[in-house]
Design a protein around this motif. Structure first.
Motif, PDB file in Angstrom:
ATOM      1  N   CYS A   1     -44.144  40.620  18.330  1.00  0.00           N
ATOM      2  CA  CYS A   1     -44.073  39.812  19.553  1.00  0.00           C
ATOM      3  C   CYS A   1     -42.609  39.465  19.842  1.00  0.00           C
ATOM      4  O   CYS A   1     -41.797  39.354  18.917  1.00  0.00           O
ATOM      5  N   GLY A   2     -42.311  39.227  21.093  1.00  0.00           N
ATOM      6  CA  GLY A   2     -41.013  38.671  21.495  1.00  0.00           C
ATOM      7  C   GLY A   2     -39.826  39.481  21.015  1.00  0.00           C
ATOM      8  O   GLY A   2     -39.778  40.715  21.143  1.00  0.00           O
ATOM      9  N   THR A   3     -38.875  38.779  20.446  1.00  0.00           N
ATOM     10  CA  THR A   3     -37.656  39.421  19.955  1.00  0.00           C
ATOM     11  C   THR A   3     -37.971  40.482  18.907  1.00  0.00           C
ATOM     12  O   THR A   3     -37.350  41.549  18.875  1.00  0.00           O
ATOM     13  N   SER A   4     -38.943  40.205  18.062  1.00  0.00           N
ATOM     14  CA  SER A   4     -39.300  41.172  17.020  1.00  0.00           C
ATOM     15  C   SER A   4     -39.842  42.454  17.643  1.00  0.00           C
ATOM     16  O   SER A   4     -39.605  43.558  17.137  1.00  0.00           O
TER      17      SER A   4
ATOM     18  N   VAL B   1     -43.421  43.447  12.547  1.00  0.00           N
ATOM     19  CA  VAL B   1     -42.091  42.840  12.508  1.00  0.00           C
ATOM     20  C   VAL B   1     -42.268  41.376  12.877  1.00  0.00           C
ATOM     21  O   VAL B   1     -42.797  41.071  13.956  1.00  0.00           O
ATOM     22  N   THR B   2     -41.883  40.483  11.996  1.00  0.00           N
ATOM     23  CA  THR B   2     -42.059  39.063  12.275  1.00  0.00           C
ATOM     24  C   THR B   2     -41.084  38.225  11.451  1.00  0.00           C
ATOM     25  O   THR B   2     -41.135  38.247  10.222  1.00  0.00           O
ATOM     26  N   GLN B   3     -40.207  37.547  12.152  1.00  0.00           N
ATOM     27  CA  GLN B   3     -39.230  36.691  11.478  1.00  0.00           C
ATOM     28  C   GLN B   3     -39.935  35.678  10.599  1.00  0.00           C
ATOM     29  O   GLN B   3     -39.674  35.566   9.406  1.00  0.00           O
ATOM     30  N   SER B   4     -40.855  34.933  11.206  1.00  0.00           N
ATOM     31  CA  SER B   4     -41.501  33.821  10.498  1.00  0.00           C
ATOM     32  C   SER B   4     -42.523  34.295   9.477  1.00  0.00           C
ATOM     33  O   SER B   4     -42.800  33.605   8.496  1.00  0.00           O
ATOM     34  N   GLY B   5     -43.128  35.443   9.750  1.00  0.00           N
ATOM     35  CA  GLY B   5     -44.221  35.923   8.894  1.00  0.00           C
ATOM     36  C   GLY B   5     -45.509  35.157   9.142  1.00  0.00           C
ATOM     37  O   GLY B   5     -46.470  35.282   8.382  1.00  0.00           O
TER      38      GLY B   5
ATOM     39  N   THR C   1     -46.805  34.643  12.636  1.00  0.00           N
ATOM     40  CA  THR C   1     -47.286  34.807  14.010  1.00  0.00           C
ATOM     41  C   THR C   1     -48.739  35.294  14.013  1.00  0.00           C
ATOM     42  O   THR C   1     -49.049  36.368  13.484  1.00  0.00           O
TER      43      THR C   1
ATOM     44  N   VAL D   1     -34.575  27.850  17.671  1.00  0.00           N
ATOM     45  CA  VAL D   1     -35.807  28.521  18.105  1.00  0.00           C
ATOM     46  C   VAL D   1     -35.518  29.948  18.566  1.00  0.00           C
ATOM     47  O   VAL D   1     -36.258  30.882  18.272  1.00  0.00           O
ATOM     48  N   ALA D   2     -34.407  30.127  19.266  1.00  0.00           N
ATOM     49  CA  ALA D   2     -34.063  31.480  19.733  1.00  0.00           C
ATOM     50  C   ALA D   2     -33.637  32.339  18.546  1.00  0.00           C
ATOM     51  O   ALA D   2     -32.739  31.969  17.792  1.00  0.00           O
ATOM     52  N   ALA D   3     -34.279  33.475  18.404  1.00  0.00           N
ATOM     53  CA  ALA D   3     -33.950  34.372  17.293  1.00  0.00           C
ATOM     54  C   ALA D   3     -32.640  35.100  17.591  1.00  0.00           C
ATOM     55  O   ALA D   3     -32.476  35.679  18.665  1.00  0.00           O
TER      56      ALA D   3
ATOM     57  N   GLN E   1     -33.300  42.472  11.504  1.00  0.00           N
ATOM     58  CA  GLN E   1     -34.401  43.440  11.692  1.00  0.00           C
ATOM     59  C   GLN E   1     -33.834  44.820  12.039  1.00  0.00           C
ATOM     60  O   GLN E   1     -34.290  45.847  11.524  1.00  0.00           O
TER      61      GLN E   1
ATOM     62  N   LYS F   1     -33.321  36.458  25.716  1.00  0.00           N
ATOM     63  CA  LYS F   1     -32.500  35.387  25.141  1.00  0.00           C
ATOM     64  C   LYS F   1     -32.035  34.413  26.208  1.00  0.00           C
ATOM     65  O   LYS F   1     -32.143  33.209  26.053  1.00  0.00           O
TER      66      LYS F   1
ATOM     67  N   GLU G   1     -34.984  32.248  27.728  1.00  0.00           N
ATOM     68  CA  GLU G   1     -35.601  31.190  26.928  1.00  0.00           C
ATOM     69  C   GLU G   1     -34.699  29.974  26.732  1.00  0.00           C
ATOM     70  O   GLU G   1     -35.201  28.867  26.620  1.00  0.00           O
TER      71      GLU G   1
HETATM   72  C1  F6R Z   1     -37.271  34.735  20.882  1.00  0.00           C
HETATM   73  C2  F6R Z   1     -38.215  34.318  19.859  1.00  0.00           C
HETATM   74  C3  F6R Z   1     -39.648  34.734  19.981  1.00  0.00           C
HETATM   75  C4  F6R Z   1     -40.112  35.335  18.647  1.00  0.00           C
HETATM   76  C5  F6R Z   1     -41.609  35.642  18.685  1.00  0.00           C
HETATM   77  C6  F6R Z   1     -42.066  36.339  17.420  1.00  0.00           C
HETATM   78  O1  F6R Z   1     -35.995  34.277  20.592  1.00  0.00           O
HETATM   79  O2  F6R Z   1     -37.830  33.688  18.926  1.00  0.00           O
HETATM   80  O3  F6R Z   1     -39.834  35.655  21.023  1.00  0.00           O
HETATM   81  O4  F6R Z   1     -39.378  36.501  18.418  1.00  0.00           O
HETATM   82  O5  F6R Z   1     -42.323  34.443  18.841  1.00  0.00           O
HETATM   83  O6  F6R Z   1     -41.858  35.544  16.299  1.00  0.00           O
HETATM   84  P1  F6R Z   1     -41.879  36.161  14.861  1.00  0.00           P
HETATM   85  O7  F6R Z   1     -40.752  37.137  14.769  1.00  0.00           O
HETATM   86  O8  F6R Z   1     -41.692  35.001  13.931  1.00  0.00           O
HETATM   87  O9  F6R Z   1     -43.202  36.835  14.684  1.00  0.00           O
END
Ligand code: F6R
Length: 341
Positions: free
Chosen positions: A47-50, A91-95, A97, A143-145, A152, A218, A221
């Motif tokens: 989702c999103g940036t990922s 792909v998920t920053q937070s793991g 989502t 909050v902004a990745a 990634q 970016k 948001e």
């Molecule tokens: C943009 C942003 C969101 C996340 C999205 C996915 O700056 O932070 O678009 O990229 O919510 O989140 P993760 O990567 O944690 O799954």
């Protein structure tokens, strides 16, 4: 804790040279690489940036490998069936989502091999997948990745390095320097122009299409300005009717294979009255002649320049939000991890 920076976002952008270095330098599980080598298809979900990082991976793979790559928005995955024999990479920053984890569980149910590119060791996603690939960005507070996105991209570049021998011959010290130099690029004139707009288009071709999508995400948001990323060639198929003196275009036009056609696209945009902020390669005087504002990155390899452009677009969004006095680290209505579907 912000270490002398005004915002976490700024601090995290400044960490990117080291984050890239660390992440690109880390090992990828050879068993995972073997799985990819025998995969009929690779499917990236995010989702999103990922998601934008996943799309970039698809372009990189097309340039160097034969395995087809699909990239799907995780929340739409329930409408598609994963192919048997696919390797599915989340792909998920937070793991954490929810949509991404739901899509992964569906892929598992179909018998696919699964992997996660994540920044949080021990997060929910790591308990679902067969392989975990860690981005070494460290905790991301804003909050902004930003740094997690660059990390990634670093993971995907290292996957490519292992998968297609010789495809990535980057000198890591050189890339570190290129990203560091990008932090010093003056984006103030472009930021003034963006901050005064209600709508902005970001355009690029090839690798710079997903990079433009990310640039637009970016800025929207954190500034609340409506921004859209487009493949530059698509502009003619509708959105060009929106161009006027009030709609700035951020056009990525480095001296890569798409350069001549991007330059002529910029002239078309100018002919419709749109102010153009061009992001190009240092020393390109032709760009000076056609664009209103030029932001230059140092000359490097194509991937080095791309990483520099990523940083410059993050800085452009950041500085525009500073001008507008936004709550940069905590934009309205947004959460760092979206744990509901
Ligand atoms: C943009 C942003 C969101 C996340 C999205 C996915 O700056 O932070 O678009 O990229 O919510 O989140 P993760 O990567 O944690 O799954």
């Amino acid at each position: 804790r912000k270490g002398g920076f005004d915002h976490y976002m700024q601090k995290e952008i400044y960490e990117e040279p080291d984050v890239f270095y660390r992440t690109f330098n880390s090992e990828i599980d050879p068993d995972f690489i073997s799985e990819l080598k025998s995969a009929e298809e690779i499917c990236v979900i995010a989702c999103g940036t990922s998601y934008n990082a996943g799309l970039l991976f698809r372009y990189l793979m097309e340039m160097h490998c034969d395995t087809p790559v699909r990239v799907e928005v995780a929340s739409e995955c329930r409408f598609f069936r994963p192919r048997r024999g696919s390797v599915v990479i989340a792909v998920t920053q937070s793991g954490e989502t929810a949509d991404t984890i739901a899509a992964l569980n569906m892929a598992k149910a179909f018998g696919c091999t699964t992997a996660a590119v994540t920044n949080v060791v021990g997060s929910s996603v790591t308990r679902v997948v067969d392989y975990s690939l860690c981005t070494r960005a460290g905790p991301e507070i804003s909050v902004a990745a930003t740094k997690s996105y660059t990390a990634q991209v670093a993971v995907f570049m290292s996957v490519l390095r292992e998968l297609c021998n010789g495809s990535i011959k980057e000198d890591l010290d050189e890339i570190h320097k290129v990203i560091e130099d990008a932090l010093l690029v003056d984006v103030s004139e472009g930021a003034e122009m963006c901050a005064g707009a209600s709508d902005i288009f970001y355009v690029g071709r090839g690798l710079y299409y997903p990079v433009s999508l990310e640039g637009a995400l970016k800025i929207k948001e954190i500034t609340y300005i409506h921004a859209e990323g487009y493949a530059a060639g698509e502009l003619k198929h509708g959105p060009i009717s929106l161009l006027c003196e009030e709609t700035p275009i951020v056009a990525v036009c480095t001296m890569d294979v798409s350069y001549p056609v991007m330059l002529s696209n910029i002239k078309e945009m100018k002919a419709r009255g749109a102010p153009v902020i061009a992001v190009g390669t240092e020393g390109d005087e032709d760009l000076d002649d056609v664009a209103d504002v030029c932001i230059y990155v140092k000359k490097s390899t194509p991937l080095g320049e791309m990483l520099a452009v990523i940083v410059v677009l993050q800085m452009l969004a950041y500085q525009s939000a500073v001008i507008l006095g936004r709550d940069i680290d905590k934009p309205r209505n947004l959460a760092k991890s979206v744990t509901v579907i």
